[in-house]
Design a protein around this motif. Structure first.
Motif, mmCIF file in Angstrom:
data_model
loop_
_atom_site.group_PDB
_atom_site.id
_atom_site.type_symbol
_atom_site.label_atom_id
_atom_site.label_comp_id
_atom_site.label_asym_id
_atom_site.label_seq_id
_atom_site.Cartn_x
_atom_site.Cartn_y
_atom_site.Cartn_z
ATOM 1 N N GLU A 26 1.412 -0.949 -0.421
ATOM 2 C CA GLU A 26 0.007 0.135 0.112
ATOM 3 C C GLU A 26 1.101 1.220 0.077
ATOM 4 O O GLU A 26 0.441 2.113 -0.774
ATOM 5 C CB GLU A 26 -1.294 -0.315 1.120
ATOM 6 N N ARG B 230 1.356 4.329 -3.022
ATOM 7 C CA ARG B 230 1.020 5.818 -2.818
ATOM 8 C C ARG B 230 2.269 6.726 -2.876
ATOM 9 O O ARG B 230 2.348 8.186 -2.984
ATOM 10 C CB ARG B 230 0.568 6.061 -1.407
ATOM 11 N N TRP B 231 4.022 6.556 -2.531
ATOM 12 C CA TRP B 231 4.239 6.726 -2.462
ATOM 13 C C TRP B 231 5.606 6.269 -3.363
ATOM 14 O O TRP B 231 5.942 5.252 -3.752
ATOM 15 C CB TRP B 231 5.343 7.493 -1.313
ATOM 16 N N GLU C 266 8.618 12.401 0.553
ATOM 17 C CA GLU C 266 8.271 10.742 0.393
ATOM 18 C C GLU C 266 8.312 10.412 1.421
ATOM 19 O O GLU C 266 7.460 9.212 1.739
ATOM 20 C CB GLU C 266 8.076 10.521 -1.020
ATOM 21 N N ALA D 69 5.528 8.654 4.166
ATOM 22 C CA ALA D 69 5.588 6.623 3.907
ATOM 23 C C ALA D 69 6.258 5.893 4.915
ATOM 24 O O ALA D 69 5.608 5.490 5.908
ATOM 25 C CB ALA D 69 6.135 6.014 2.795
#
Lengths: 159, 81
Positions: free
Chosen positions: A69, A73-74, A106, A110
């Motif tokens: 996940e 996202r990053w 990030e 993260a």
């Protein structure tokens, strides 16, 4: 393809140097490791030590899901999700969450995501021992269940 | 329908076993396992309200119907990290 993440649920002490080495990647300018440690107090009571228990196979699987996940996202390049189980003393590291990314923004985001998700989802439990000698599972719901084991028990009692 | 139920932390301590093997009717929802832990209905309801269920190592809704050979784990409030 999900970038590599070292995921470990272990009784061995967690070493920061090892976490940074696992994040080695020349394309990354940011390497960030969060260390969670055992504190000396919880809810006002002085803590002597902590015992962590886990559903190990699922903790590992959940760690993989959390990393996937985060990677969606990053632009993470490498990860570390290490949790220690067994008996820990005050000051010892219980968890190391590491992320390597090209740039710092990030990495912070993260890393926080992975830590927060682990705390919410990982099947890991904590039993605290206080200096008074009292021992308690955190978030244990006290109830008046009968002490006798159920008739179909397959295992022996152990916390 | 053979179902293995893994118990952890406070729930393991209360029930007195790491795991129990149940023989459940086909079509039993996962939340039904709370009725087989030796507690009163009121106490089982308390646990059901705060305990998550995992089936074959994936969090699942209590309404999920169990299948033969499923490994169910009852997950009391976690405290990792």
């Amino acid at each position: 393809m999900t970038p590599p993440c070292s995921i470990s649920i272990t009784t061995a002490p967690l070493e920061l140097d090892g976490a940074y080495r696992a994040l080695d990647d020349p394309t990354t300018g940011a390497a960030l490791v969060f260390a969670g440690r055992v504190r000396d107090r919880n809810t006002g009571r002085p803590v002597r030590g902590i015992r962590y228990a886990t559903y190990a196979a699922m903790a590992h699987a959940e760690g993989e899901r959390i990393w996937a996940e985060a990677a969606a996202r990053w632009p993470v390049r490498r990860g570390v999700i290490w949790h220690r189980i067994g008996d820990l003393a005050v000051g010892e590291a219980s968890v190391l969450i590491g992320v390597a990314t090209a740039h710092r923004a990030e990495a912070f985001a993260a890393c926080q995501f992975c830590l927060d998700a682990l705390k919410e989802r990982a099947p890991i439990w904590k039993e605290e021992t206080y200096t008074t000698g009292d021992v308690q599972w955190i978030d244990d719901l006290r109830s008046s269940w009968p002490a006798a084991p159920v008739g179909d028990s397959a295992g022996t009692s152990s916390c | 329908m053979k179902t293995r139920v893994l118990l952890f932390a406070g729930l393991r301590a209360r029930v007195g076993a790491e795991a129990i093997d149940l023989d459940l009717p086909a079509g039993t929802p996962a939340s039904g396992v709370f009725d087989h832990l030796g507690a009163t209905p009121a106490e089982a309801a308390r646990w059901r309200a705060v305990t998550r269920i995992a089936i074959n190592m994936t969090y699942s809704a209590g309404t999920t119907l169990l299948r033969e050979g499923d490994e169910v784990a009852l997950i009391p409030p976690v405290a990792g990290g």
